[in-house]
Design a protein around this motif. Structure first.
Motif, mmCIF file in Angstrom:
data_model
loop_
_atom_site.group_PDB
_atom_site.id
_atom_site.type_symbol
_atom_site.label_atom_id
_atom_site.label_comp_id
_atom_site.label_asym_id
_atom_site.label_seq_id
_atom_site.Cartn_x
_atom_site.Cartn_y
_atom_site.Cartn_z
ATOM 1 N N UNK A 297 40.985 141.822 53.306
ATOM 2 C CA UNK A 297 40.612 141.231 52.009
ATOM 3 C C UNK A 297 41.684 140.206 51.637
ATOM 4 N N UNK A 298 41.370 138.923 51.855
ATOM 5 C CA UNK A 298 42.297 137.862 51.442
ATOM 6 C C UNK A 298 42.172 137.677 49.936
ATOM 7 N N UNK A 299 43.317 137.582 49.230
ATOM 8 C CA UNK A 299 43.290 137.543 47.761
ATOM 9 C C UNK A 299 43.951 136.279 47.224
ATOM 10 N N UNK A 300 43.506 135.878 46.052
ATOM 11 C CA UNK A 300 44.107 134.770 45.309
ATOM 12 C C UNK A 300 44.837 135.391 44.124
ATOM 13 N N UNK A 301 46.107 135.031 43.941
ATOM 14 C CA UNK A 301 46.877 135.606 42.829
ATOM 15 C C UNK A 301 47.221 134.532 41.806
ATOM 16 N N UNK B 46 53.853 141.447 36.392
ATOM 17 C CA UNK B 46 52.412 141.580 36.631
ATOM 18 C C UNK B 46 51.857 140.255 37.109
ATOM 19 N N UNK B 47 50.726 140.319 37.808
ATOM 20 C CA UNK B 47 49.995 139.087 38.112
ATOM 21 C C UNK B 47 48.519 139.416 38.298
ATOM 22 N N UNK B 48 47.696 138.402 38.042
ATOM 23 C CA UNK B 48 46.247 138.606 38.193
ATOM 24 C C UNK B 48 45.890 138.456 39.664
ATOM 25 N N UNK C 286 44.555 143.024 36.914
ATOM 26 C CA UNK C 286 45.997 142.779 36.833
ATOM 27 C C UNK C 286 46.726 143.857 37.635
ATOM 28 N N UNK C 287 47.622 143.440 38.552
ATOM 29 C CA UNK C 287 48.464 144.408 39.260
ATOM 30 C C UNK C 287 49.896 144.266 38.739
ATOM 31 N N UNK C 288 50.575 145.406 38.595
ATOM 32 C CA UNK C 288 51.946 145.409 38.063
ATOM 33 C C UNK C 288 52.851 146.155 39.038
ATOM 34 N N UNK D 24 50.790 149.618 39.536
ATOM 35 C CA UNK D 24 49.740 149.909 38.537
ATOM 36 C C UNK D 24 48.635 148.842 38.590
ATOM 37 N N UNK D 25 47.415 149.245 38.291
ATOM 38 C CA UNK D 25 46.272 148.328 38.259
ATOM 39 C C UNK D 25 45.505 148.553 36.964
ATOM 40 N N UNK D 26 45.168 147.468 36.268
ATOM 41 C CA UNK D 26 44.281 147.588 35.109
ATOM 42 C C UNK D 26 43.474 146.302 34.961
#
Length: 825
Positions: A595-599, A534-536, A573-575, A562-564
């Motif tokens: 959509x550029x994202x920071x993880x 998982x990571x945020x 959090x994506x898993x 998965x997303x929660x």
């Protein structure tokens, strides 16, 4: 010869006459089915009350303790008889296949192409499409023309040179009829024959090789009737090959093996066949022998028909067949033909009889035995070639048509939604006039809305017809029906049973069953593995609607994604199945949704569990003027193994007799237990491998309510959990490293530093393969370390194996860190 001895002993042991292999039905496995149901398979006749009474009377007249025993036995028998009487399932009249259905199905094949990473699946599919006339030119996966292979339609796939999504296509191929349709004395036609061939319709699904995209392979094999397992002639059986083989066995998919890259230095097809027998426990034998090796590889010898096959013309589009077998392979051809007959005799009774009686064995006998044994999952024919050098592909296509089953030879089953869960399943018949039953196995966001891939098992699907979703009960009109050719579409009016198509504008989920409304059938869904990493994730700058839209779409398309939202940090959090899996989705969000994202830093999916049984007797009381809260629960929690049928490792077991707790509060107790599982007490991770057994309790006529019993269940679980010797579990991965032999010591040392357990080492000419089990938490950063220590020549792959307890010192550190985090809030 050991094979002959085994065959003789098998023959002696089978004096009781068994049905022949040809009549053996092929049934989907236990995860997809329960006991079979047919009108012939009626339940055993239950004992009548008179018979039971007689049994009971006879037993009562016996002496001493036998009296009590017989009384209880008769009562058990009476209960069993009553239970059987209650559970007499309805007799079913199965649809009848008409001649036109049989004729169409006999020339239909649904095939998947699966393998380890970089074995040449997509390159092989590209050649198949070229030789069948579906594409006009061949483009390579990492070609200089920057066009890319047809089946890699996504921009990311072409950039990275890997397959990310499974891609479907269809093709027609002229091939000799299957050998089982020929009579004694008929000539077995070959690949180069011009006359006597018939047109076969082949649906092909090209699947990814990376373990991160294993769900793509899983759902493809769920709906296919056969598969081609591609292997590298140098590397042989690798980690993902073992995973793919396990998936094929799960869904009982017959397969051919194709040993690719025969032109590579170090290629050794017969070592690969030994690995198939040793590592995969597969009864496999070569049906071809290579002419030349490595750079001199020029063709193959068909050892069934004893003909040499060469590819000539533009890009190998002409197959030249000759009776002249090169002198340097004649002895090998005779040896491998004898081995093929011996191995095949162990899988086919008819050929075994000929073999043991020393009767003459014809080409047709071998070919018919090959088909019977392959369809009944007892044998795997091994073909050879080089897709990149355009050699051996046409013979493989003929093998697909000759030896893999048609949709009518695979016995698919559905469950009747109106009957209990333990009711026997219903056989599906691929007849055009039968009620429609289809399975939506894959979703994709297309240019014109949601694209739903569907396999029709029974009946006909027509454009404009109204179909019903068995899960939701909703009816929907099919606005557009297409057959897929990678990212291109061909509109069709109808799709028959046994075929694969796609629909537009039908809202559903992956694994939904569709019917025409006249039946209540439902297909069981595919196996979905649990995420391991998982990571945020958060968008750069302000959040836009596209962020949640992208996550919702990906979650719907891919059941392993998965997303929660974390309840404490409020982070999204994506898993998923691995770092590559999540990286691809982050990149797709940037490209497809802007959509550029920071993880954040990747997190491992730790679990908590208990190691021994623990009892609880917990009372929840709260009085605050007026009616308060009261709930008392008594029972125990105990360790639980994963159920092989459902895949679940937690359960709620209600064993209350006498109604001490009113029935309306039982769901609230189960809800409390499920809520307690979400957040462990040691580190806050999810709890698994636990059964909650409710044995007794009490309720108050005024103060008891659902909230009180839900809180009582949570309190009871937490109290018992601490006494059940809880442990923290971490995901352990099977890691396979391939590197030059001179770096073997460095690679083993590095894995030992990461607390890995070396399972197997295999040394080849100038490289070695090492298999180890390492905790995922210790694998971060290994990619750059391996690259550095092997001068960029080493590569590795890893796959989830199981969850295992962490070391006691690691558990203590994790618990302390969690406690400090809680105190700081």
């Amino acid at each position: 010869m050991p094979g002959i001895t085994r065959a003789v002993s098998r023959m002696r042991a089978s004096q009781v006459h068994l049905p022949t292999v040809a009549s053996t039905p092929m049934i989907r496995p236990s995860i997809l089915q329960r006991d079979r149901i047919l009108s012939a398979a009626a339940p055993a006749t239950p004992l009548s009350p008179l018979q039971i009474g007689r049994l009971s009377t006879t037993a009562v007249n016996s002496v001493g303790s036998a009296h009590k025993r017989s009384f209880s036995t008769s009562r058990v028998r009476r209960e069993e008889a009553e239970e059987k009487k209650k559970e007499e399932w309805p007799e079913r009249v199965l649809p009848v296949l008409k001649d036109k259905d049989v004729k169409r199905l006999q020339r239909q094949r649904n095939v998947g192409i699966s393998a380890h990473i970089d074995s040449g699946k997509t390159t092989l599919t590209e050649r198949i499409l070229y030789y069948t006339g579906r594409i006009r030119d061949i483009h390579e996966v990492r070609g200089r023309d920057a066009v890319g292979a047809k089946m890699d339609s996504m921009e990311l796939e072409r950039e990275k040179g890997i397959t990310i999504q499974s891609a479907a296509t269809f093709a027609d191929w002229l091939s000799p009829p299957p050998p089982t349709e020929l009579k004694e004395g008929d000539v077995l036609l070959g690949t180069a024959s011009e006359e006597g061939k018939e047109k076969f319709a082949i649906n092909i699904i090209d699947t990814p090789g990376h373990v991160d995209f294993t769900i793509e392979v899983e759902r493809a094999l769920r709906v296919l009737d056969g598969a081609v397992l591609v292997l590298c002639a140098v590397s042989g059986v690798q980690s993902q090959t073992i995973t793919v083989d396990r998936q094929m066995r799960r869904y009982n998919v017959p397969r051919l093996a194709f040993i690719n890259k025969m032109d590579r230095a170090g290629s050794n097809p017969f070592r690969v066949i030994q690995q198939l027998r040793g590592k995969l426990k597969m009864n496999a034998a070569a049906v071809q022998v290579p002419i030349g090796a490595e750079g001199d590889f020029s063709g193959v010898v068909d050892i069934v028909r004893m003909k040499a096959l060469y590819n000539e013309g533009v890009k190998g589009n002409q197959v030249v067949e000759t009776d002249v077998i090169p002198d340097n392979v004649k002895a090998l051809v005779q040896e491998k033909r004898a081995e093929l007959i011996e191995q095949l005799s162990e899988a086919d009774e008819t050929l075994c009889d000929l073999f043991l009686n020393e009767s003459p064995i014809t080409e047709l006998d071998i070919a018919q035995a090959l088909r019977r044994a392959t369809v009944s999952l007892k044998f795997t024919p091994v073909f050879m070639g080089s897709a990149i050098k355009n050699t051996g592909v046409q013979a493989l296509l003929d093998g697909v048509c000759s030896y893999l089953p048609d949709p009518n030879e695979v016995h698919n089953q559905a469950l009747d939604a109106t009957l209990p869960a333990h009711a026997p399943p219903v056989p599906l018949v691929p007849a055009a006039e039968a009620p429609l039953v289809g399975l939506a196995f894959k979703l994709e966001e297309g240019r014109y809305g949601q694209l739903t891939y569907m396999r029709v098992y029974q009946g006909e699907l027509k454009k404009g017809s109204v179909i019903y979703n068995a899960r939701t009960g909703k009816k929907v009109k099919v606005p557009r029906l297409v057959r897929m050719h990678s990212d291109e579409m061909e509109d069709v009016e109808t799709i028959g049973a046994g075929e694969i198509c796609a629909m537009f504008g039908v809202e559903c989920s992956s694994g939904d069953t569709f019917t025409d409304g006249t039946t209540t059938f439902s297909m069981t869904s595919m196996f979905v593995p649990e995420p391991v990493i998982s990571l945020s994730i958060r968008p750069e700058g302000n959040e836009t609607p596209n962020f949640s839209r992208a996550l919702n779409r990906f979650q719907k398309e891919d059941p392993t994604f998965r997303v929660h939202v974390d309840s404490e940090s409020q982070e999204t959090i994506i898993s998923g199945m691995g770092e590559l899996h999540l990286d691809i989705y982050v990149e797709r969000m940037k490209r497809e949704y802007n959509v550029a994202c920071v993880t954040g830093k990747p997190r491992v999916a730790f679990r908590e569990t208990i190691t021994e049984e623990s009892k609880f007797n917990y009372t929840h009381k709260k009085q605050s003027g007026g009616s308060g809260q009261f709930g008392r629960v008594i029972g125990r929690i105990e360790p639980m193994e994963t159920d092989p049928d459902t895949g679940k490792d937690t359960s709620f077991d209600n064993r209350i007799i006498g109604g001490n707790i009113p029935n309306q509060f039982i769901p609230a107790i189960e809800k409390g237990f499920q809520e307690a599982l979400d957040r462990g007490l040691l580190t806050g991770h999810q709890i698994s491998g636990c059964r909650f057994v409710l044995e007794d309790g009490s309720a108050h006529s005024v103060d008891s309510n659902e909230l009180a019993f839900r809180l009582a269940a949570i309190g009871a679980f937490r109290e018992a959990f601490q006494k059940a010797k809880p442990v923290i579990l971490e995901p352990v991965m099977t890691v396979e490293v391939v590197a030059p032999i001179e770096f073997q010591g460095n690679v083993i040392g590095a894995l030992n530093q990461r607390k890995g357990t070396i399972v197997d080492t295999e040394v080849r000419d100038d490289e070695f393969t090492l298999t180890a089990e390492v905790a995922l938490n210790d694998m971060f950063g290994y990619s750059s370390q391996l690259r550095g220590m092997t001068q960029g020549k080493g590569e590795f792959s890893m796959e989830y194996k199981t969850h295992q307890p962490v070391m006691p010192n690691v558990q203590k550190d994790m618990m302390d860190a969690f406690r400090k985090k809680q105190l700081s809030k």
